[in-house]
Design an enzyme around this catalytic site. Structure first.
Site, PDB file in Angstrom:
ATOM      1  N   GLU A 108       1.132  -1.463  -0.111  1.00  0.00           N
ATOM      2  CA  GLU A 108       0.251   0.114   0.154  1.00  0.00           C
ATOM      3  C   GLU A 108       0.851   1.527  -0.094  1.00  0.00           C
ATOM      4  O   GLU A 108       2.218   1.476   0.275  1.00  0.00           O
ATOM      5  CB  GLU A 108      -1.245   0.042   1.319  1.00  0.00           C
ATOM      6  CG  GLU A 108      -0.283   0.084   2.324  1.00  0.00           C
ATOM      7  CD  GLU A 108      -1.261   0.187   3.898  1.00  0.00           C
ATOM      8  OE1 GLU A 108      -2.419   0.258   3.376  1.00  0.00           O
ATOM      9  OE2 GLU A 108      -0.464  -0.750   4.810  1.00  0.00           O
ATOM     10  N   LYS A 110       2.662   4.402   0.948  1.00  0.00           N
ATOM     11  CA  LYS A 110       3.196   5.512   2.385  1.00  0.00           C
ATOM     12  C   LYS A 110       2.843   6.594   2.871  1.00  0.00           C
ATOM     13  O   LYS A 110       4.087   7.870   2.105  1.00  0.00           O
ATOM     14  CB  LYS A 110       4.426   4.511   2.684  1.00  0.00           C
ATOM     15  CG  LYS A 110       4.845   5.563   4.276  1.00  0.00           C
ATOM     16  CD  LYS A 110       6.215   4.857   4.703  1.00  0.00           C
ATOM     17  CE  LYS A 110       6.816   5.509   5.987  1.00  0.00           C
ATOM     18  NZ  LYS A 110       7.021   6.357   5.882  1.00  0.00           N
ATOM     19  N   ASP A 112       2.772  10.470   4.102  1.00  0.00           N
ATOM     20  CA  ASP A 112       3.538  11.150   4.900  1.00  0.00           C
ATOM     21  C   ASP A 112       2.560  12.447   5.699  1.00  0.00           C
ATOM     22  O   ASP A 112       2.634  13.016   5.208  1.00  0.00           O
ATOM     23  CB  ASP A 112       4.597  11.728   4.251  1.00  0.00           C
ATOM     24  CG  ASP A 112       5.760  12.201   4.653  1.00  0.00           C
ATOM     25  OD1 ASP A 112       5.589  11.898   5.604  1.00  0.00           O
ATOM     26  OD2 ASP A 112       6.274  12.914   3.916  1.00  0.00           O
ATOM     27  N   TYR A 215      -6.403   7.475   7.450  1.00  0.00           N
ATOM     28  CA  TYR A 215      -5.516   6.548   6.457  1.00  0.00           C
ATOM     29  C   TYR A 215      -5.576   5.470   7.562  1.00  0.00           C
ATOM     30  O   TYR A 215      -3.916   5.508   7.962  1.00  0.00           O
ATOM     31  CB  TYR A 215      -4.996   6.447   5.113  1.00  0.00           C
ATOM     32  CG  TYR A 215      -5.232   7.167   4.711  1.00  0.00           C
ATOM     33  CD1 TYR A 215      -6.626   6.805   3.144  1.00  0.00           C
ATOM     34  CD2 TYR A 215      -5.519   8.092   3.939  1.00  0.00           C
ATOM     35  CE1 TYR A 215      -7.144   7.493   2.027  1.00  0.00           C
ATOM     36  CE2 TYR A 215      -6.394   9.701   2.921  1.00  0.00           C
ATOM     37  CZ  TYR A 215      -7.396   8.522   1.640  1.00  0.00           C
ATOM     38  OH  TYR A 215      -7.109   9.261   1.025  1.00  0.00           O
ATOM     39  N   LYS A 304      11.066   2.961  -0.108  1.00  0.00           N
ATOM     40  CA  LYS A 304      11.514   4.898  -0.012  1.00  0.00           C
ATOM     41  C   LYS A 304      11.158   4.935  -1.604  1.00  0.00           C
ATOM     42  O   LYS A 304      12.032   4.467  -2.341  1.00  0.00           O
ATOM     43  CB  LYS A 304      11.982   5.932   0.519  1.00  0.00           C
ATOM     44  CG  LYS A 304      12.389   5.006   2.233  1.00  0.00           C
ATOM     45  CD  LYS A 304      10.652   5.380   2.388  1.00  0.00           C
ATOM     46  CE  LYS A 304      10.630   6.705   3.111  1.00  0.00           C
ATOM     47  NZ  LYS A 304      11.768   7.276   4.582  1.00  0.00           N
ATOM     48  N   CYS A 398      36.490  22.414  20.820  1.00  0.00           N
ATOM     49  CA  CYS A 398      35.605  22.403  20.937  1.00  0.00           C
ATOM     50  C   CYS A 398      34.534  23.856  20.470  1.00  0.00           C
ATOM     51  O   CYS A 398      35.192  24.798  21.598  1.00  0.00           O
ATOM     52  CB  CYS A 398      34.617  21.782  22.149  1.00  0.00           C
ATOM     53  SG  CYS A 398      33.074  21.940  22.959  1.00  0.00           S
ATOM     54  N   CYS A 401      33.407  24.540  25.016  1.00  0.00           N
ATOM     55  CA  CYS A 401      33.771  24.737  25.632  1.00  0.00           C
ATOM     56  C   CYS A 401      35.485  25.724  25.660  1.00  0.00           C
ATOM     57  O   CYS A 401      36.189  25.675  26.239  1.00  0.00           O
ATOM     58  CB  CYS A 401      33.699  23.838  27.008  1.00  0.00           C
ATOM     59  SG  CYS A 401      34.822  22.270  25.879  1.00  0.00           S
ATOM     60  N   CYS A 414      34.489  15.878  22.398  1.00  0.00           N
ATOM     61  CA  CYS A 414      35.239  16.451  22.825  1.00  0.00           C
ATOM     62  C   CYS A 414      35.088  15.852  23.946  1.00  0.00           C
ATOM     63  O   CYS A 414      34.097  15.489  24.296  1.00  0.00           O
ATOM     64  CB  CYS A 414      33.868  18.002  23.476  1.00  0.00           C
ATOM     65  SG  CYS A 414      34.798  18.947  24.847  1.00  0.00           S
ATOM     66  N   CYS A 419      31.658  20.197  29.814  1.00  0.00           N
ATOM     67  CA  CYS A 419      31.500  20.970  28.495  1.00  0.00           C
ATOM     68  C   CYS A 419      30.082  21.144  28.895  1.00  0.00           C
ATOM     69  O   CYS A 419      29.125  20.146  28.943  1.00  0.00           O
ATOM     70  CB  CYS A 419      31.380  20.412  27.329  1.00  0.00           C
ATOM     71  SG  CYS A 419      30.945  20.587  25.731  1.00  0.00           S
TER      72      CYS A 419
END
Length: 648
Positions: A108, A110, A112, A215, A304, A398, A401, A414, A419
Site C-alpha cells: 500500500e 506510504k 507522509d 488513513y 522509499k 570544542c 567549551c 569533546c 562541557c
C-alpha cells in the site's frame, strides 16, 4: 421535533458525512447538509440534557485544552525498516524466504503524515494517542473527534487499536498556508508538519477547520480471527474508514515492483503526499514467526521513493556537540525547496566524509532528500568552482567549551565532562521519565543547577543539600525536600534503567534491558563480539556501546558506585523449562509479563512466534493463530493450569 426524530436526523447526518468524507460519493448537497445540521443543533440548544454524543455537532471542536496528557499504547507502535532500492527490497524478501519459501505480499502507499493510534471499546472511540516513542504518546482524543473520516462509533464491540496516518491533502495544505500568509502567521514547512501541528492544537476548533484525514494502515491490540492482514484491514475499512487509493495483495515480486513504479508515476496525481510504499507479509502467523528486532518488525519494510535532488550552494559549516561529546559538522546551504520542504541544512556525518568528497565552503553541491529530517550532500560540482571556495579544516577545539578535541579519525569528540553541551543534556536525559524518572528535576532546574555550578556532572546530583537548593530562585523548603528525596529514591534502580539513563547513542530501553540481562554488573567489560551476538543488535549499536565504554568506563564505574544499580541478570532455577523455547498466547489469569519473567527465571527463552524450534506453547482463553500453528507443527501445548501444575 421529538427525541426519536432528533436521533433519526443524527443517523441521516452521519450517513451523509460518511458518504462525503470516506466514500467520496456525496448523498446530499452542502445546503441540505447544513439545513439538517442546524435542525439538530437547534434541538440540542433547546434540550441540552438530551444531546446525543454521536451528534455531528460534536465534531466542530470549541474546547480549549490546557495541554496534552501522556497516554500508553496497549501494544507497541513499531518503526519500519527503510529500503531505498530494488536490491535492498530483494534482500529483505530473501530473509523472509529463509523462514517460508512462498508467501503473500500486502502492499500500500506510504503517506507522509502524523501517525495516530485509535482505541475503540464497546464500539466507541475511547482514546486517540499520537505515536510518541512507540510506547507512550500524547492523548489527542478531543482533537481527533473533529476529523470527519474517523468514526466516533463502529460496529464492533471488542477492544481494538486501529493505527494509521493523519494527513492533509496537498490542495488543502496550500490553502492553509495562503490563509496563514494573509494573517501574518508562520507558514507550515510541508503537509506532514501541517498535519502534526493541527493534531496538537490546544484549541480544538482550529483542528476542526484544518480538513485533516485519517488513513488506517494497521492494527494493534485486537481479537480479530482472520488469518491474513489483508482480511483484517478489509474488515477495518468496512467499519467506515478511508481506504488507500491503491492496495495490492500478491505472491508475485514483479507485481510489487510494478505497484512501486505505478505509485511513483502517480506521485503528483494522488492528493496526499507520499514518500514510498509499504510492503508487508500478509500471513499473520508468518508475521509472528518472523518477529521483531529491537527497532522494527522483520515482516515489513518501507520501500522509499527515489530521493529528490537539487543544486544549491554551501554557505558555511557549523559544528554541533552531542550529549556524548561527538562533534558533528552540519552544512548550512542556500535555501532550496524540495517537494514543499524548505531545506537550509544538510548532514555531513563526519570530517572524513568532508575530506573524501572534497567539500569546500562556497561549493555548488547536489543535495538529496528522501523523507529524511536533514537531507545530505551527495556530490560537489567542482567544475563550477571559481577559486573563492575555502577548504574545511578539522576543528582542534570544542566550539562550546573551547577545550582540546580528541580526534579519533572518523569521530571527533569533546572529552571535557564539564562541557555545557554534554553536561546539561546528559543530566536532563538521566533524570527524564524514560530514564531514572527523578520527579521535580526538569530542564530548567538542571540548567539552573549547572549555571550555579552546583551540578557539573551527573554524580554531583547526589551531593546536593537543602541549603544549596534553598539559595536558588524559586525554591522553598518543601520543593527542596521533595527534590532531594526524589534524587535519593533513584538509588538502587534496576541496571537496565541505569544503562538507558546514560543516553548511549542507539541504546534505548529495549537494548539496555538486553545488555543488563546478558552481562549484569560486568556490562562495562563486554567486548564487541559479545555485544553484537545479542539478539536484535546490529553493527551500529555494538560499535556505539563499545565506543561509550572506551571513553566513559571510569566515570561510569564511579556513578555505579554512587547509585548501586541492581543487576538484572536472572538467577536461574533448573526446571523442565531450562533451555527450552516457550511461546505464550491467549488471555491468562495473571499478566503475561509476570508469567514471562517467571518462565525466564526457570531458564526458558520466551519467544513471540511459533516455529519448529518451539518447545512449548502455553495458552490461555481465546488463544488464536499461535495455538493453531503449534498444533499444526506438533509443538507441545500446555494450558495455564497445566503450567501451574508443572511449576508446583
Amino acid at each position: 421535533m421529538n427525541h426519536e426524530e432528533y436521533l433519526a436526523k443524527i443517523e441521516r447526518a452521519n450517513a451523509w458525512a460518511k458518504a462525503y468524507y470516506v466514500d467520496d460519493a456525496p448523498l446530499a448537497s452542502d445546503e441540505e447538509y447544513d439545513t439538517l445540521y442546524h435542525e439538530i443543533l437547534n434541538y440540542e440548544n433547546e434540550n441540552p440534557l438530551f444531546a446525543d454524543e454521536h451528534s455531528p455537532t460534536k465534531r466542530v471542536g470549541g474546547m480549549v485544552l490546557e495541554g496534552f496528557n501522556k497516554a500508553e499504547h496497549k501494544a507497541r507502535m513499531w518503526s519500519m525498516e527503510d529500503v531505498f532500492n530494488e536490491a535492498d527490497l530483494d534482500a529483505w524478501i530473501e530473509r523472509v524466504k529463509k523462514v517460508k519459501e512462498n508467501f503473500t505480499f500486502y502492499c500500500e502507499p506510504k503517506f507522509d503524515g502524523a501517525s495516530l493510534n485509535l482505541i475503540y471499546e464497546n464500539g466507541m472511540l475511547k482514546q486517540a494517542i499520537t505515536r510518541g516513542d512507540g510506547s507512550i504518546g500524547e492523548d489527542v482524543t478531543e482533537n481527533v473527534k473533529t476529523i470527519g473520516s474517523i468514526p466516533l462509533r463502529i460496529n464492533y464491540q471488542e477492544p481494538i487499536e486501529i493505527r494509521g496516518e493523519v494527513v492533509i491533502k496537498k490542495a488543502d495544505f496550500e490553502r492553509l498556508n495562503t490563509d496563514r500568509l494573509s494573517a501574518g502567521e508562520a507558514l507550515f514547512a510541508n503537509p506532514r508538519n501541517a498535519a502534526a501541528g493541527s493534531l496538537r492544537q490546544l484549541d480544538t476548533s482550529i483542528t476542526a477547520k484544518r480538513k485533516l484525514m485519517f488513513y488506517p494502515w494497521g492494527i494493534g491490540i485486537n481479537s480479530l480471527t482472520q488469518s491474513f492482514l489483508s482480511q483484517k484491514m478489509s474488515f477495518v475499512y468496512s467499519l467506515g474508514f478511508l481506504q488507500p487509493p491503491r492496495i495490492v495483495v500478491t505472491q508475485s515480486v514483479d507485481d510489487v515492483h510494478t505497484l512501486y513504479a505505478e505509485l511513483i508515476a502517480k506521485r503528483d496525481e494522488i492528493e496526499m503526499m507520499m514518500d514510498g510504499m509499504v510492503v508487508k507479509v500478509d500471513d499473520v502467523s508468518l508475521q509472528e514467526e518472523l518477529g521483531y528486532t529491537v527497532k522494527y518488525p522483520k515482516w515489513m519494510v518501507a520501500f522509499k521513493f527515489p530521493a529528490i535532488e537539487k543544486v544549491t550552494r554551501l554557505k558555511d559549516i557549523t559544528l554541533q556537540v552531542g550529549r556524548t561529546g561527538v562533534v558533528t559538522p552540519v552544512a548550512e546551504v542556500e535555501a532550496v525547496n524540495i517537494e514543499g520542504v524548505i531545506v537550509e541544512r544538510a548532514t555531513l556525518h563526519n570530517f572524513d566524509e568532508i575530506e573524501r568528497k572534497d567539500i569546500r565552503i562556497g561549493d555548488s553541491v547536489i543535495i538529496i532528500r528522501s523523507g529524511d529530517v536533514i537531507p545530505k550532500i551527495i556530490k560537489v560540482l567542482t567544475e563550477r568552482r571559481d577559486g573563492s571556495e575555502k577548504v574545511v579544516e578539522r576543528p582542534l577545539n570544542c566550539p562550546v567549551c573551547g577545550s582540546e578535541l580528541l580526534d579519533d579519525g572518523a569521530l571527533i569528540k569533546c572529552q571535557n565532562l564539564s562541557c555545557d553541551a554534554r553536561v546539561v543534556g546528559a543530566i536532563i536525559h538521566f533524570a527524564s521519565k524514560k530514564a531514572l524518572n527523578i520527579d521535580g528535576l526538569g530542564d530548567k532546574i538542571v540548567e539552573q543547577l549547572y549555571a550555579q555550578k552546583l551540578v557539573l556532572h551527573v554524580k554531583d546530583l547526589y551531593t546536593l543539600n537543602s541549603e544549596q537548593l534553598l539559595a536558588l530562585e524559586g525554591f522553598k523548603a518543601k520543593k527542596a525536600d521533595n527534590l532531594l528525596a526524589a534524587i535519593e529514591q533513584s538509588k538502587g534502580v534496576s541496571l537496565e534503567k541505569f544503562i538507558n539513563a546514560l543516553g548511549i547513542e542507539h541504546i534505548g530501553e529495549v537494548a539496555a534491558k538486553k545488555i543488563a540481562r546478558a552481562f549484569g554488573l560486568e556490562w562495562l567489560e563486554a567486548n564487541y563480539e559479545q555485544i553484537i551476538a545479542l539478539e536484535g543488535f546490529g553493527e551500529e549499536m555494538a560499535k556505539s556501546l563499545v565506543e561509550f565504554i572506551h571513553v566513559n568506563k571510569a566515570e561510569t564505574y564511579e556513578l555505579m558506585a554512587v547509585l548501586q544499580p541492581i543487576a538484572s541478570k536472572l538467577e536461574i532455577t533448573e526446571s523442565v523449562f531450562t533451555g527450552k523455547t516457550v511461546v505464550l498466547t491467549g488471555s491468562m489469569s495473571q499478566p503475561r509479563d509476570e508469567i514471562k519473567v517467571m518462565l525466564e527465571k526457570l531458564g526458558a527463552k520466551v519467544s513471540g512466534s511459533v516455529s519448529k524450534k518451539t518447545d512449548f506453547v502455553i495458552y490461555g482463553e481465546e488463544a488464536g493463530s499461535k495455538l493453531a500453528k503449534a498444533l499444526e507443527l506438533g509443538v507441545k501445548t500446555l494450558s495455564e493450569s497445566e503450567l501451574n501444575g508443572m511449576i508446583k
